[in-house]
Design a protein around this motif. Structure first.
Motif, mmCIF file in Angstrom:
data_model
loop_
_atom_site.group_PDB
_atom_site.id
_atom_site.type_symbol
_atom_site.label_atom_id
_atom_site.label_comp_id
_atom_site.label_asym_id
_atom_site.label_seq_id
_atom_site.Cartn_x
_atom_site.Cartn_y
_atom_site.Cartn_z
ATOM 1 N N HIS A 19 0.874 -1.164 0.000
ATOM 2 C CA HIS A 19 0.000 0.000 0.000
ATOM 3 C C HIS A 19 0.914 1.218 0.000
ATOM 4 C CE1 HIS A 19 0.489 0.488 4.480
ATOM 5 N NE2 HIS A 19 0.606 -0.804 4.417
ATOM 6 N N THR A 20 0.327 2.400 -0.113
ATOM 7 C CA THR A 20 1.166 3.590 -0.291
ATOM 8 C C THR A 20 1.669 4.184 1.021
ATOM 9 O OG1 THR A 20 -0.810 4.993 -0.351
ATOM 10 C CG2 THR A 20 0.049 4.196 -2.464
ATOM 11 N N ASP A 21 1.080 3.818 2.149
ATOM 12 C CA ASP A 21 1.439 4.453 3.422
ATOM 13 C C ASP A 21 2.930 4.373 3.768
ATOM 14 O OD1 ASP A 21 -1.179 5.108 3.650
ATOM 15 O OD2 ASP A 21 -1.651 3.751 5.297
ATOM 16 N N PRO A 22 3.598 3.227 3.561
ATOM 17 C CA PRO A 22 5.014 3.166 3.942
ATOM 18 C C PRO A 22 5.933 3.994 3.041
ATOM 19 C CG PRO A 22 4.047 0.961 3.825
ATOM 20 C CD PRO A 22 3.106 1.906 3.157
ATOM 21 N N CYS A 23 5.448 4.428 1.889
ATOM 22 C CA CYS A 23 6.269 5.204 0.954
ATOM 23 C C CYS A 23 6.371 6.655 1.429
ATOM 24 C CB CYS A 23 5.676 5.187 -0.442
ATOM 25 S SG CYS A 23 5.481 3.558 -1.182
ATOM 26 N N THR A 24 7.499 7.277 1.177
ATOM 27 C CA THR A 24 7.609 8.707 1.409
ATOM 28 C C THR A 24 6.927 9.447 0.258
ATOM 29 O OG1 THR A 24 9.681 8.962 0.197
ATOM 30 C CG2 THR A 24 9.843 8.339 2.520
ATOM 31 N N ASP A 25 6.635 10.714 0.475
ATOM 32 C CA ASP A 25 6.058 11.514 -0.604
ATOM 33 C C ASP A 25 7.007 11.554 -1.798
ATOM 34 O OD1 ASP A 25 3.949 11.955 1.073
ATOM 35 O OD2 ASP A 25 4.405 14.062 1.470
ATOM 36 N N ASP A 26 8.310 11.665 -1.522
ATOM 37 C CA ASP A 26 9.292 11.695 -2.615
ATOM 38 C C ASP A 26 9.259 10.402 -3.417
ATOM 39 O OD1 ASP A 26 10.122 14.239 -2.027
ATOM 40 O OD2 ASP A 26 11.915 13.616 -0.905
ATOM 41 N N GLN A 27 9.116 9.275 -2.741
ATOM 42 C CA GLN A 27 9.061 7.997 -3.452
ATOM 43 C C GLN A 27 7.820 7.906 -4.332
ATOM 44 O OE1 GLN A 27 9.456 5.422 -0.007
ATOM 45 N NE2 GLN A 27 11.541 4.827 -0.581
ATOM 46 N N LEU A 28 6.704 8.408 -3.846
ATOM 47 C CA LEU A 28 5.475 8.378 -4.638
ATOM 48 C C LEU A 28 5.594 9.269 -5.867
ATOM 49 C CD1 LEU A 28 2.843 8.470 -1.742
ATOM 50 C CD2 LEU A 28 3.498 6.496 -3.139
ATOM 51 N N HIS A 29 6.143 10.470 -5.680
ATOM 52 C CA HIS A 29 6.359 11.354 -6.833
ATOM 53 C C HIS A 29 7.336 10.708 -7.812
ATOM 54 C CE1 HIS A 29 4.142 15.009 -5.829
ATOM 55 N NE2 HIS A 29 4.498 14.836 -4.569
ATOM 56 N N GLU A 30 8.355 10.046 -7.304
ATOM 57 C CA GLU A 30 9.340 9.397 -8.161
ATOM 58 C C GLU A 30 8.706 8.281 -8.981
ATOM 59 O OE1 GLU A 30 13.159 8.607 -9.838
ATOM 60 O OE2 GLU A 30 12.262 10.329 -8.834
ATOM 61 N N LEU A 31 7.820 7.504 -8.356
ATOM 62 C CA LEU A 31 7.145 6.438 -9.093
ATOM 63 C C LEU A 31 6.283 7.002 -10.220
ATOM 64 C CD1 LEU A 31 6.108 4.008 -6.199
ATOM 65 C CD2 LEU A 31 7.581 3.451 -8.143
ATOM 66 N N VAL A 32 5.581 8.088 -9.945
ATOM 67 C CA VAL A 32 4.775 8.720 -10.991
ATOM 68 C C VAL A 32 5.671 9.201 -12.130
ATOM 69 C CG1 VAL A 32 3.289 10.695 -11.541
ATOM 70 C CG2 VAL A 32 2.887 9.381 -9.452
ATOM 71 N N ASN A 33 6.763 9.861 -11.782
ATOM 72 C CA ASN A 33 7.661 10.386 -12.814
ATOM 73 C C ASN A 33 8.323 9.266 -13.610
ATOM 74 O OD1 ASN A 33 7.134 13.060 -12.135
ATOM 75 N ND2 ASN A 33 8.773 13.136 -10.605
ATOM 76 N N ARG A 34 8.684 8.176 -12.944
ATOM 77 C CA ARG A 34 9.290 7.047 -13.652
ATOM 78 C C ARG A 34 8.295 6.413 -14.623
ATOM 79 N NH1 ARG A 34 13.913 5.103 -10.770
ATOM 80 N NH2 ARG A 34 15.128 6.997 -10.374
ATOM 81 N N ALA A 35 7.054 6.324 -14.190
ATOM 82 C CA ALA A 35 6.031 5.763 -15.075
ATOM 83 C C ALA A 35 5.837 6.643 -16.301
ATOM 84 C CB ALA A 35 4.719 5.604 -14.314
ATOM 85 N N LEU A 36 5.884 7.949 -16.111
ATOM 86 C CA LEU A 36 5.769 8.858 -17.245
ATOM 87 C C LEU A 36 6.965 8.708 -18.188
ATOM 88 C CD1 LEU A 36 4.444 12.007 -15.356
ATOM 89 C CD2 LEU A 36 3.171 10.636 -17.019
ATOM 90 N N GLN A 37 8.148 8.452 -17.628
ATOM 91 C CA GLN A 37 9.325 8.208 -18.459
ATOM 92 C C GLN A 37 9.152 6.940 -19.284
ATOM 93 O OE1 GLN A 37 12.464 8.145 -15.527
ATOM 94 N NE2 GLN A 37 13.041 10.262 -15.960
ATOM 95 N N GLN A 156 -1.824 13.118 -14.367
ATOM 96 C CA GLN A 156 -0.696 14.027 -14.571
ATOM 97 C C GLN A 156 -0.349 14.124 -16.057
ATOM 98 O OE1 GLN A 156 2.150 14.337 -11.528
ATOM 99 N NE2 GLN A 156 3.898 14.647 -12.916
ATOM 100 N N GLN A 157 -0.465 13.024 -16.757
ATOM 101 C CA GLN A 157 -0.209 13.020 -18.199
ATOM 102 C C GLN A 157 -1.193 13.942 -18.921
ATOM 103 O OE1 GLN A 157 -0.927 9.264 -20.381
ATOM 104 N NE2 GLN A 157 1.296 9.143 -20.580
ATOM 105 N N ALA A 158 -2.444 13.945 -18.459
ATOM 106 C CA ALA A 158 -3.484 14.738 -19.111
ATOM 107 C C ALA A 158 -3.445 16.210 -18.733
ATOM 108 C CB ALA A 158 -4.862 14.158 -18.768
ATOM 109 N N PHE A 159 -3.081 16.499 -17.467
ATOM 110 C CA PHE A 159 -3.177 17.876 -16.978
ATOM 111 C C PHE A 159 -1.831 18.530 -16.686
ATOM 112 C CE2 PHE A 159 -7.319 16.034 -15.948
ATOM 113 C CZ PHE A 159 -8.178 17.029 -16.398
ATOM 114 N N GLY A 160 -0.782 17.734 -16.504
ATOM 115 C CA GLY A 160 0.529 18.307 -16.238
ATOM 116 C C GLY A 160 0.797 18.610 -14.786
#
Length: 320
Positions: A19-37, A156-160
């Protein structure tokens, strides 16, 4: 005192994704950015995890999630084994933990698990041997973190930028693990305006808080919304509640083209699937120009590729 993972300056690398709770905010943002890459150049990651083994352990039916994980793994050059309760030793009475121990004795790198009981993925992660990564593909009504993550990627892909978005979520929120994961994830990615709507029996009792409000009608929820996430009635998880007829539900809570006109001009529509057409959403909306439903499926592949790479420790990605 136990350290709050969200406040840790030196976060540990991800071992599991239950689940997302153990992740830091930075890790969650990083996962989103990696997926966009990955979405921008999926071919650059071909065979990046060549030789690794992923096992899909699914105790509940699935189309999008199971095939998405399988395809993601194969795009990365991995071997994949699919196991369902039907046709396995589960039918002979073998326990979940014994099945898991049997599988991890074969030294897979990843086990993706879906189960009807809440907390199963987390319990298996605690049982996992070093080097094995456990991923939650849905446990009861508690969590479906990769679906929430791919929905964030799609938005994020749709709205930036997610922060200014007004997001409406409508339908059977109480029994939806997607909704629970989204309500945990979206505020941590900066979303400050989330509206929930659905029949009273389908609304959670603990959801309303800063940035999240419960609306009396679907019209109220989608008024000036930038994105609308529609959810089906989770009939397989409901007991003791009266379920309205398809026609009555659609009349009161179905997203139609006329209702969609209340939303912001650039509003986009999402649905995690499976869709019950003519119940929570009209055909013309699901297949219309504002729909991101097919893009969600495609981003499920890219998001799960990014997650597998992240869990395996691939910090630098080729070709991007």
């Amino acid at each position: 005192m136990r350290e709050n993972p969200q406040e840790s300056e030196m976060a540990k690398p991800l071992e599991h994704f239950t689940h997302t709770d153990p992740c830091t905010d930075d890790q969650l943002h990083e996962l989103v950015n990696r997926a966009l890459q990955v979405a921008g150049n999926a071919q650059a990651f071909a065979n990046a995890l060549s030789g690794r083994l992923l096992i899909n352990l699914f105790y509940e039916p699935s189309t999008r999630t199971r095939i998405s994980f399988e395809t993601a793994a194969k795009r990365l050059g991995m071997h994949v084994v699919n196991i369902s309760a039907t046709g396995s030793s589960v039918e002979k009475g073998e326990s979940l933990f014994d099945t898991f121990d049997t599988l991890q004795a074969m030294q897979p790198d990843f086990i993706v698990v879906r189960h009807r009981d809440e907390g199963v993925a987390e319990a298996l992660a605690e049982r996992a041997e070093p080097g094995l990564h456990v991923i939650n593909a849905g446990d009861g009504t508690r969590a479906h973190p990769t679906q929430a993550l791919l929905d964030a990627v799609t938005l994020q892909q749709a709205f930036g930028d997610l922060r200014p978005l007004k997001i409406a979520m409508a339908g059977d929120i109480r029994h939806s693990r997607v909704a629970r994961s989204s309500l945990a994830l979206f505020p941590r990615l900066g979303v400050a305006d989330i509206r929930l709507a659905g029949p009273a029996d389908f609304l959670p009792t603990d959801a309303e808080r800063d940035g999240v409000r419960i609306c009396r009608t679907l019209d109220e929820a989608i008024d000036d919304a930038d994105a609308i996430i529609m959810l089906r009635i989770q009939k397989e998880r409901i007991s003791g509640l009266s379920i309205p007829s398809d026609a009555d539900y659609h009349a009161a809570w179905g997203l139609t083209e006329s209702r969609l006109e209340r939303a912001a001009p650039g509003c986009r529509v999402l649905h995690p699937g499976p869709i019950n057409r003519g119940v929570e959403i009209a055909d013309s909306v699901a297949d219309g120009p504002r729909s991101l439903i097919r893009r969600q499926v495609r981003n499920g592949l890219h998001t799960r590729m990014a997650l597998l790479l992240e869990l395996d420790g691939h910090g630098a990605y080729p070709g991007v």
